[in-house]
Scaffold this active site. Structure first.
Site, PDB file in Angstrom:
ATOM      1  N   GLU A  16      -2.964  15.255   0.759  1.00 13.89           N
ATOM      2  CA  GLU A  16      -2.546  16.615   0.419  1.00 13.89           C
ATOM      3  C   GLU A  16      -1.050  16.589   0.185  1.00 13.89           C
ATOM      4  O   GLU A  16      -0.316  15.868   0.876  1.00 13.89           O
ATOM      5  CB  GLU A  16      -2.872  17.580   1.567  1.00 13.89           C
ATOM      6  CG  GLU A  16      -2.368  18.997   1.301  1.00 13.89           C
ATOM      7  CD  GLU A  16      -2.830  20.029   2.318  1.00 13.89           C
ATOM      8  OE1 GLU A  16      -3.067  19.673   3.478  1.00 13.89           O
ATOM      9  OE2 GLU A  16      -2.933  21.210   1.931  1.00 13.89           O
ATOM     10  N   ASN A  53     -12.407  24.488   1.309  1.00 16.68           N
ATOM     11  CA  ASN A  53     -11.665  23.782   2.352  1.00 16.68           C
ATOM     12  C   ASN A  53     -11.580  24.664   3.582  1.00 16.68           C
ATOM     13  O   ASN A  53     -10.860  25.654   3.572  1.00 16.68           O
ATOM     14  CB  ASN A  53     -10.245  23.460   1.878  1.00 16.68           C
ATOM     15  CG  ASN A  53      -9.400  22.906   3.014  1.00 16.68           C
ATOM     16  OD1 ASN A  53      -9.657  21.816   3.506  1.00 16.68           O
ATOM     17  ND2 ASN A  53      -8.402  23.675   3.455  1.00 16.68           N
ATOM     18  N   GLU A  54     -12.312  24.334   4.599  1.00 19.96           N
ATOM     19  CA  GLU A  54     -12.313  25.043   5.893  1.00 19.96           C
ATOM     20  C   GLU A  54     -12.132  26.557   5.711  1.00 19.96           C
ATOM     21  O   GLU A  54     -11.376  27.193   6.441  1.00 19.96           O
ATOM     22  CB  GLU A  54     -11.296  24.438   6.880  1.00 19.96           C
ATOM     23  CG  GLU A  54      -9.840  24.467   6.471  1.00 19.96           C
ATOM     24  CD  GLU A  54      -8.867  24.043   7.588  1.00 19.96           C
ATOM     25  OE1 GLU A  54      -9.072  22.981   8.189  1.00 19.96           O
ATOM     26  OE2 GLU A  54      -7.896  24.787   7.820  1.00 19.96           O
ATOM     27  N   CYS A  56      -5.255  22.974   2.741  1.00 22.71           N
ATOM     28  CA  CYS A  56      -5.033  24.366   2.338  1.00 22.71           C
ATOM     29  C   CYS A  56      -4.486  24.475   0.924  1.00 22.71           C
ATOM     30  O   CYS A  56      -4.573  25.544   0.307  1.00 22.71           O
ATOM     31  CB  CYS A  56      -4.095  25.048   3.327  1.00 22.71           C
ATOM     32  SG  CYS A  56      -4.901  25.343   4.893  1.00 22.71           S
TER      33      CYS A  56
HETATM   34  O1  AHR Z   1      -3.911  18.820   7.385  1.00 21.22           O
HETATM   35  C1  AHR Z   1      -3.076  19.924   7.394  1.00 21.22           C
HETATM   36  C2  AHR Z   1      -3.839  21.223   7.229  1.00 21.22           C
HETATM   37  O2  AHR Z   1      -4.717  21.404   8.292  1.00 21.22           O
HETATM   38  C3  AHR Z   1      -4.713  21.303   6.022  1.00 21.22           C
HETATM   39  O3  AHR Z   1      -4.037  21.682   4.885  1.00 21.22           O
HETATM   40  C4  AHR Z   1      -5.711  22.343   6.397  1.00 21.22           C
HETATM   41  O4  AHR Z   1      -6.926  22.168   5.743  1.00 21.22           O
HETATM   42  C5  AHR Z   1      -5.807  22.209   7.896  1.00 21.22           C
HETATM   43  O5  AHR Z   1      -5.733  23.412   8.538  1.00 21.22           O
END
Ligand code: AHR
Length: 641
Positions: free
Chosen positions: A35, A369-370, A239
C-alpha cells in the site's frame, strides 16, 4: 557418496513422492501486502526522484501544499523574471497544471527552478540518470535550458544542455552522467537565455531501476521485496483502495498509460499519489519476481473512516449512486480484460500498447477492503460479485469481513460470504503478541466447507523479536491450516524514515539505506521455505507447552522437507522430530536460526542486530532439537528420488 535413509509409503505429487500422510496445502501461502502508506510508493519504491513533478500538488493533499510545493524559484547572479502556474493549455487534460517561466534578464546565471526530491536526491558517481520533461516555447526565440544535478553547496554533479525547439508541447529527454556523488542533491533547471516557456512532468529516474524497467522501481528496495520470495502481491492497499470519500477511491484506469495522462490524487494517508507506480508497474513487478497479482478493488463504497469519522465512532462510508454502478462494474470487468484479455480486445490492447502483449494471468480479484458491513456495502458488493462471476467464472473472488478478527463486521461479513458462497474471504487483524500465541488454534476450528481464508493484513504490535516470534508461532498454524488458509500477508510493508504514518512495518528505509525488521526475517524464513504438503505428526513437544510451535511441510517439486520450530519463551526447550514416514532423506541438512533477547530489534544504526544464522545440520530419522529462547529455527532437508 550421499547416504540416504529410506522408509515409508508414498503418494506421487509433482516430481517427487510425498508420504501419504501429507495434507495438500496452498502453494500461494505467503505473499506481500503493498500500500502507498508511509511513502511506500512516491518517495519510496517508485524510483522517481522529482517531487511534485507535474505541479499537481494541492491543498487537497495537505492544507499547506500547492502546485509550487517542493519547487524553488531561483534567480542566481542578479537575474530576474517570474514564474506562474497555469492551466489553460496543459500537456493533457488529466494533468492540468504546468509552470510558466518568464526570463526577463539572465544576469550571470539565468532564471530557473530547483527540486530536492523527497528529502534530497541520491546521486552516485559514474551512474546515469534519465531526465524527461515536457516543454513548450512561449516566446519567438528558442530558450537554452541547462539541466544540472547539484550538491546543496552548488557543486555540479552532472549536467546537460538543450535548446527549446517548438511552440508545441514536446517531450525532451536527456541522460545525465554523474561525475561525483551526493546523498542530498537537487535537480536544477535554468533558462540561460531570455524568453518564456512552459514546463511540465519534469521527471528524473536512475538508469538502474529494478530490472532496468523504464518508469521503474528503486532497485535496492525492490530487491529487498524480491528476496522475500512472495507468492503473491496485494495492491494497492489497504484503505487507499476505498479512499477518503467516493472521489478518492482508487480507480485503476487512472493509473495506466503514459505518466502525463494519469489522474493524480490525494493519498488517504495525508500526502499525494502521482500513480506513477500504477497497475502496469505493479503487474510487471509481480511478473518480474514470480508473484501472482492480487488486485483489490473498491466495493463501490468509500472508507468508513472518511473525513476522520473514526474519531466520533460513526461511519463515513458512502456508496456510489446506483446510477453509477453499471459503469463501475464495467470498470471492474475491464481490469480483468486488461490483465488477461487478448490483444484484440479493447483493454487487452492497452496492455499490449504498454509493452506487454502476453496476458498477466490474473487469478484473484479482491472486492472491498475491510469495509463496514452495511446494507449500502452489501448491495454493491453483491452486484459486483455477481457480474464478475457471470463474465469471468475463472476468476477467484476475494471478499472482505471488516478490520478485526471478530466483532460485528466480522460476523456480518462471514454471513454474506456463506450466503453468496464467496470462495475466499479477507481477514485483517493487528494484535498484541500474546494474541498470536493464544489464538494458535484459530483456524483448526474453522469449517472446511465454507470460504477459504486470505489473511490480507496482520501484524503483532511491534518490531521486536517478541513480536516476530509470536508471528512465527502463528504462521506455523497457517501452514497447519493451509488447506483453508490459502494466503497471508503481513502489513504494512514499507515505511520511510520521517514520513511514517503507521508503525510497525516490515521494512524501514530512507533515501540511502534499508533495514529489514526481525519480522521481515520471519516472513522470509517461511516464504522462502514453503511447501505444498503439510505433515501433522512429525514435530511434537516433550510436554505440552503453549510457548512452543512447529510445522513440517514438503515441497513436492524439489522433494525438500522443511521443519519450522518456534520457541516463544525465555528458556531452551526441546522438541521431538520423527521423520520415519519420509523416503530417501539426505542426512546433511541446513539449519537457519533467528534468535535473541525478546526485546532485540534491528534499526538504522544496527540493521543486522538480529538476522538468521545458517549452519550445517545432521538429521536422523528420530531426533530431538533444542530450541533457543525466542527463536525460529528452520531445518531444510533434501531428499533424493
Ligand atoms: O495496513 C494499514 C491499514 O490498516 C490499511 O490501510 C487498512 O486496511 C488497515 O486498517
Amino acid at each position: 557418496m550421499i547416504v540416504v535413509f529410506s522408509q515409508g509409503k508414498a503418494q506421487t505429487a509433482g516430481k517427487h513422492e510425498v508420504p501419504k500422510e501429507g495434507k495438500k496445502i496452498s502453494s500461494d501461502l505467503f505473499g506481500l501486502f503493498f500500500e502507498d502508506i508511509n511513502y511506500a510508493a512516491d518517495g519510496g519504491l517508485y524510483a522517481e526522484m522529482v517531487q511534485n513533478r507535474s505541479f499537481e500538488y494541492s491543498p487537497n493533499d495537505r492544507r499547506e501544499w500547492h502546485p509550487y510545493s517542493f519547487w524553488e524559484y531561483i534567480t542566481p547572479g542578479f537575474s530576474y523574471g517570474s514564474v506562474n502556474v497555469e492551466t489553460n493549455a496543459p500537456v493533457h487534460p488529466n494533468n492540468p497544471h504546468y509552470m510558466v517561466l518568464n526570463v526577463e534578464h539572465t544576469g550571470d546565471n539565468g532564471v530557473g527552478l530547483k527540486n530536492a526530491g523527497f528529502g534530497g536526491m541520491v546521486v552516485k558517481a559514474g551512474e546515469q540518470y534519465n531526465l524527461s520533461m515536457y516543454v513548450r516555447q512561449l516566446s519567438d526565440l528558442p530558450v537554452t535550458l541547462s539541466i544540472t544535478l547539484q550538491s546543496p553547496k552548488g557543486n555540479v554533479l552532472a549536467e546537460s544542455t538543450f535548446p527549446t525547439s517548438t511552440n508545441e508541447w514536446h517531450k525532451y529527454t536527456s541522460t545525465l552522467t554523474a561525475t561525483a556523488s551526493h546523498d542530498t542533491a537537487s535537480l536544477v533547471i535554468i533558462a540561460k537565455t531570455t524568453g518564456k516557456l512552459a514546463l511540465d512532468v519534469i521527471s528524473l529516474f536512475p538508469e538502474k531501476t529494478f530490472k532496468n524497467r523504464p518508469n521503474g522501481l528503486r532497485a535496492d528496495l525492490a530487491q529487498t521485496l524480491a528476496d522475500l520470495k512472495p507468492k503473491f502481491i496485494r495492491f494497492p492497499g489497504g484503505c487507499l483502495v476505498h479512499g477518503d470519500g467516493l472521489g478518492n477511491m482508487y480507480r485503476w484506469k487512472n493509473t495506466i498509460g503514459p505518466i502525463e495522462q494519469r489522474v493524480e490524487q490525494k493519498n488517504i494517508w495525508g500526502y499525494h499519489q502521482t500513480l506513477g507506480l500504477g497497475y502496469f508497474e505493479y503487474f510487471q513487478f509481480c511478473e518480474d519476481i514470480g508473484a501472482k497479482p492480487l488486485p483489490v478493488l473498491p466495493a463501490g463504497v468509500s472508507c468508513q473512516n472518511s473525513g476522520g469519522t473514526w474519531a466520533i465512532g460513526s461511519t463515513g462510508q458512502k456508496g456510489l449512486p446506483m446510477d453509477e454502478m453499471d459503469a463501475y462494474i464495467q470498470e471492474v470487468l475491464d481490469l480483468i480484460e486488461w490483465a488477461n484479455g487478448p490483444v484484440t480486445s479493447q483493454w487487452g490492447a492497452k496492455r499490449a500498447e504498454a509493452g506487454h502483449p502476453a496476458p498477466f494471468n490474473l487469478e484473484y480479484v479482491g472486492i472491498g477492503n475491510e469495509d463496514k458491513i452495511t446494507p449500502v456495502f452489501e448491495e454493491r458488493f453483491k452486484m459486483i460479485v455477481d457480474a464478475v462471476r457471470a463474465k469471468h467464472p475463472e476468476i477467484t473472488v476475494v471478499g472482505t469481513v471488516g478490520p478485526a478478527p471478530d466483532g460485528e463486521d466480522f460476523v456480518k461479513g462471514w454471513k454474506i460470504a456463506d450466503e453468496l458462497k464467496i470462495p475466499v474471504i479477507d481477514e485483517h487483524y493487528y494484535c498484541q503478541p500474546n494474541w498470536f500465541i493464544e489464538n494458535n488454534n484459530r483456524y483448526d476450528r474453522y469449517s472446511r466447507q465454507s470460504s477459504k481464508v486470505y489473511i490480507g493484513e496482520y501484524a503483532s504490535w511491534g518490531n521486536k523479536l517478541i513480536n516476530a516470534i509470536s508471528e512465527a508461532a502463528y504462521m506455523t498454524s497457517l501452514e497447519r491450516n493451509g488447506d483453508i488458509v490459502i494466503m497471508a500477508s503481513y502489513a504494512p510493508l514499507l515505511a520511510k524514515k520521517g514520513y511514517t504514518q503507521w508503525n510497525p512495518d516490515l521494512i524501514y528505509f530512507d533515501n540511502v539505506s534499508i533495514y529489514p525488521t526481525v519480522n521481515y526475517y520471519v516472513q522470509q524464513m517461511f516464504s522462502a521455505n514453503d511447501g505444498d504438503y503439510y505433515f501433522s505428526k512429525v514435530i511434537s513437544e516433550e510436554t505440552k507447552d503453549s510457548t512452543l510451535a512447529g510445522s513440517c511441510v514438503q515441497d513436492s517439486k524439489t522433494g525438500d522437507i522443511v521443519l519450522k520450530l518456534v520457541n516463544a519463551g525465555n528458556e531452551n526447550k526441546s522438541m521431538k522430530i520423527n521423520l520415519s514416514n519420509f523416503k530417501h532423506i539426505v542426512p546433511d541438512a541446513e539449519l537457519m536460526v533467528l534468535s535473541g533477547h525478546a526485546d532485540a530489534a534491528n534499526s538504522y544504526e544496527h540493521p543486522d542486530q538480529v538476522v538468521p544464522v545458517k549452519s550445517a545440520f545432521k538429521v536422523s530419522r528420530k531426533m530431538k532439537y533444542t530450541t533457543p529462547p525466542w527463536s525460529l529455527s528452520v531445518i531444510r532437508i533434501k531428499t533424493v528420488k
